[in-house]
Design an enzyme around this catalytic site. Structure first.
Site, PDB file in Angstrom:
ATOM      1  N   GLU A 192     -13.909   2.791  -2.753  1.00 26.48           N
ATOM      2  CA  GLU A 192     -13.385   2.725  -1.579  1.00 26.48           C
ATOM      3  C   GLU A 192     -13.580   3.529  -0.294  1.00 26.48           C
ATOM      4  O   GLU A 192     -13.706   3.070   0.811  1.00 26.48           O
ATOM      5  CB  GLU A 192     -11.650   2.701  -1.756  1.00 26.48           C
ATOM      6  CG  GLU A 192     -10.846   2.359  -0.766  1.00 26.48           C
ATOM      7  CD  GLU A 192      -9.127   2.725  -1.200  1.00 26.48           C
ATOM      8  OE1 GLU A 192      -9.237   3.614  -2.057  1.00 26.48           O
ATOM      9  OE2 GLU A 192      -8.369   1.977  -0.491  1.00 26.48           O
TER      10      GLU A 192
ATOM     11  N   GLU B 255       8.058   6.663  -9.419  1.00 30.41           N
ATOM     12  CA  GLU B 255       6.865   5.783  -9.278  1.00 30.41           C
ATOM     13  C   GLU B 255       6.702   4.758 -10.313  1.00 30.41           C
ATOM     14  O   GLU B 255       6.374   3.665 -10.013  1.00 30.41           O
ATOM     15  CB  GLU B 255       5.615   6.739  -9.544  1.00 30.41           C
ATOM     16  CG  GLU B 255       4.222   5.614  -9.318  1.00 30.41           C
ATOM     17  CD  GLU B 255       2.906   6.672  -9.595  1.00 30.41           C
ATOM     18  OE1 GLU B 255       2.109   6.907  -8.770  1.00 30.41           O
ATOM     19  OE2 GLU B 255       2.887   7.188 -10.869  1.00 30.41           O
TER      20      GLU B 255
ATOM     21  N   GLU C  94       6.529  -2.976  -7.764  1.00 32.10           N
ATOM     22  CA  GLU C  94       5.203  -3.370  -7.757  1.00 32.10           C
ATOM     23  C   GLU C  94       4.327  -3.001  -9.071  1.00 32.10           C
ATOM     24  O   GLU C  94       3.262  -3.277  -9.215  1.00 32.10           O
ATOM     25  CB  GLU C  94       4.416  -2.983  -6.353  1.00 32.10           C
ATOM     26  CG  GLU C  94       4.326  -1.542  -6.008  1.00 32.10           C
ATOM     27  CD  GLU C  94       5.487  -1.048  -5.228  1.00 32.10           C
ATOM     28  OE1 GLU C  94       6.479  -1.738  -5.239  1.00 32.10           O
ATOM     29  OE2 GLU C  94       5.052  -0.036  -4.692  1.00 32.10           O
TER      30      GLU C  94
END
Lengths: 574, 160
Positions: free
Chosen positions: A283, A362, A367
């Site tokens: 990335e 988390e 998601e």
């Protein structure tokens, strides 16, 4: 500068001007009890347990705030001093629920220890009790104001070290309470769940949400295939729960303990850390070559993620879209591993052992269900695991050394150093450098990004270009770095941020005490783990290579995006 | 009752001007809160958030100051303000029981306002009418030697 001469319990000591009596006494080897005192951070002289007698002074003085003066003669152990300290502690105990036997902090409580050390053998004052109830609104932390001694150490850490100030001192007099604004539940404010408050709390007034019962239940369920992953920082800290020296490397014993607890497979988050590096280095290279957005900012630390969502939402495009190693592991455990092992993912129960309270939050982000299930079912902190091992009755120190299971237990030194501030940056640089240049790094040690300094910077030459990087640990330091980026003062290509001081080894779920010394020793241990591993670059991890070959395709590919990358949510400031 | 923010128009303009004057000055917190309360009659939640942002003081600390000083209130005042004297003389002549009755009658605690916005209740120390104790004041009216039985009659005279 001339030194000051002071006599403490008959011993002469020389100290620089500005030294407190407490510091001078420590130098002289004289122990003075403290409760509200938190070195360098919160020195308010509130608890009055450090009272000493100074010849010529009208009253007893608090040693933590009173400065040493030339010729001062101090007595720390007179009948009057002992009596005053004991009465003050009795008064603190008068509205403290004396539930020690059933308290989470039983045997690791500063208040309990002080009561023993000061010889409090009765509490003569039966007073009113706190009017506030338990606040368990947060997925990570539980507040129990009944047990609060109002030392304000948590408030100091939350504000000074983390720059969050989710909690402060509210109301007044007997109604005084440490709480968020409007006495709102912790789960509804901009608390980032870092848990630094729980590390400095002397009692159990703020502590991790204990989920050991859920894990015991899963382990006892024959229908469930229970797999566990261990974060890099846990192997250099969990030994402290069993009396081992801070920084003892207990990787093999940790694996053995988990196997004996009944986990079906013992895997390693370090494997997922290597995988994170593959995705994140790619990335980074992609952003470097395609016009950004830069700086790229790391995304492994869930306290940091919630922080940026609340306080710097304009920088969310700069965050790496990589999930944290914990969540990458979970997504793969219920897909890749399930497929390979031929197990129905619905029956797989994933437990994480993390140095972190924010990981609990988390794991429950909506998601984080890439596998079609909760990717991680339960997150336990190092402290919770320590309690489970104690409950099981193992003698941890004498357990044999065992190895992780394959394939999700194979890792490199690059994965291991994720546990220390600067480690993600260093691991990413090791891989990005070799991917970009095609050359082999001469030295793998990026010394400039190591160490406990709050903000570190380095410039790395890659293909004739200068790659500027910054590393921050502690969220107040993160704030400082981000502000210089926003106002254009600094330009970086890559920034690593870890929410907790020292990185994950100083995480809010780590053994208590976690202080400057324990952090330093755990960091040293993490780099020792790295040095001792045969492979030290993530892209050389054979299990990661096999994963790409057999399942994912290539880094940043379609399947990676589905399983290993995520998105972020701007949140309200308050 | 729910604290609803009555921001808008004139008051918002005044608040913005106030915040502009003290922007970035955390040390001005108390005087800003004073003036904000003058503008609104109380300190609505949204106002405290604006103060926090403008002065760069965390909201938890702003609320810490507001909840510490009894002068500040986060509840809007009712149309009628009831002050119960708990000075020494009134206290010994039954102010505590009087207050207890008022709390039951109005279903609020001191510092709060009834759900219909009619009454707000507060405790004060000595109204200078010790010989008439126990004393309560409703708006500008002093009620002397109040016995708990008289409370419903006193209140109904003010209800709109």
């Amino acid at each position: 500068m001339s030194l000051i001469n002071i006599t403490i319990d008959g011993r002469p000591v020389q100290v620089p001007p500005g030294t407190t009596i407490l510091e001078a006494a420590r130098k002289a080897g004289v122990k003075i009890p403290t409760l509200c005192y938190l070195e360098e951070l919160s020195v308010i002289g509130a608890c009055r347990l450090c009272l000493v007698q100074v010849e010529g002074a009208r009253t007893l003085v608090a040693a933590c705030v009173a400065q040493a003066g030339e010729g001062m003669v101090v007595h720390t152990n007179t009948p009057a001093v002992r009596q005053a300290r004991r009465v003050n502690l009795e008064l603190i105990l008068s509205n403290h629920p004396r539930e020690c036997l059933t308290c989470l902090r039983n045997t690791n409580c500063e208040l309990q220890r002080l009561a023993a050390e000061l010889g409090v053998d009765q509490v003569r004052f039966e007073g009113e009790m706190s009017p506030y109830g338990v606040d368990d609104s947060s997925p990570a932390l539980v507040r129990d104001p009944r047990k609060c001694v109002l030392c304000r150490r948590c408030v100091a850490v939350c504000s000074e070290v983390q720059g969050v100030s989710a909690i402060a001192v509210q109301e007044r007099g007997f109604d005084t309470v440490v709480a968020p604004a409007f006495l709102a539940p912790l789960g509804e404010v901009s608390c980032v769940n870092c848990g630094q408050c729980s590390l400095v709390c002397p009692t159990a007034a703020i502590h991790e949400r204990d989920q050991t019962a859920e894990v015991w239940a899963a382990l006892a369920d024959p229908e469930k295939h229970v797999v566990v992953q261990t974060a890099p920082a846990v192997r250099v800290s969990v030994g402290e729960m069993f009396g081992l020296e801070p920084g003892s490397i207990v990787t093999g014993k940790l694996v053995a303990a988990l196997r004996r607890l009944g986990f079906d497979r013992v895997f390693d988050t370090d494997f997922a850390a290597d995988l994170t590096i593959m995705e994140e280095a790619n990335e980074f290279i992609h952003r470097l070559q395609n016009g950004g957005p830069l700086p790229l900012i790391t995304s492994c630390s869930p306290g940091w993620i919630k922080f940026i969502e609340h306080f710097y939402p304009q920088l969310l495009p700069n965050l790496s879209t990589c999930k944290s190693p914990q969540q990458m592991f979970g997504a793969l455990a219920k897909t890749y591993y399930a497929q390979r092992a031929g197990i129905d993912p619905a029956k797989i129960f994933v437990v994480s052992i993390m140095p972190c309270t924010a990981k609990k939050f988390e794991a429950r982000r909506p998601e984080m269900r890439a596998s079609g299930y909760w990717d991680v079912d339960v997150v336990l902190t190092t402290r919770e695991l320590g309690r489970m091992i104690k409950q099981a009755g193992f003698d941890f120190a004498s357990l044999p050394e065992e190895d992780y299971d394959e394939p999700l237990g194979i890792s490199t030194g690059a994965g291991a150093i994720f546990g220390a501030t600067g480690g993600v940056m260093e691991a990413a640089l090791r891989t990005a450098y070799e991917l970009l240049t095609g050359a082999t790094l001469l030295s793998l040690d990026f010394e400039e990004v190591r160490g406990l300094k709050g903000i570190k910077e380095a410039v790395v030459g890659v293909n004739g270009c200068e790659v500027r990087v910054a590393v921050a640990n502690g969220l107040d330091n993160a704030r400082k770095v981000l502000d210089t980026v926003i106002n254009g003062e600094k330009e970086y290509h890559f920034i690593e941020i870890m929410a907790c001081p020292g990185g994950c080894i100083g995480g809010g779920g780590q053994p208590i005490p976690t202080n400057r010394e324990t952090r330093a020793r755990r960091v040293a241990a993490i780099y020792q783990v790295d040095r001792q591993l045969p492979l030290r670059k993530s892209h050389e991890n054979p299990a990661v290579q096999a994963l790409y070959r057999e399942f994912l395709g290539k880094p940043s590919g379609h399947k990676s995006h589905e399983l290993l990358h995520t998105h972020y949510t701007p949140r309200e400031r308050f | 009752m729910a604290v609803t923010c009555q921001c808008g128009g004139e008051r918002t303009r005044k608040l913005e001007a106030l915040l502009d004057r003290y922007r970035g000055q955390p040390q001005a917190l108390i005087q800003v809160l004073h003036q904000a309360q003058e503008i609104y009659g109380y300190l609505p939640r949204e106002v405290l958030k604006k103060v926090s942002l403008a002065l760069n003081v965390p909201l938890s600390q702003v609320y810490g100051v507001v909840s510490f000083y009894s002068f500040f209130t986060i509840h809007p005042k009712g149309r009628h303000r009831i002050s119960v004297c708990k000075g020494t003389a009134c206290y010994v002549r039954g102010a505590e029981q009087l207050l207890e009755h008022l709390r039951e009658e109005l279903r609020i605690k001191p510092g709060e306002t009834t759900a219909d916005g009619e009454f707000s209740l507060e405790v004060v120390r000595c109204l200078g009418a010790c010989g008439l104790g126990p004393v309560i004041m409703v708006d500008e009216d002093v009620h002397a030697r109040v016995m708990p039985e008289r409370i419903p009659d006193i209140l109904s005279a003010y209800r709109s």
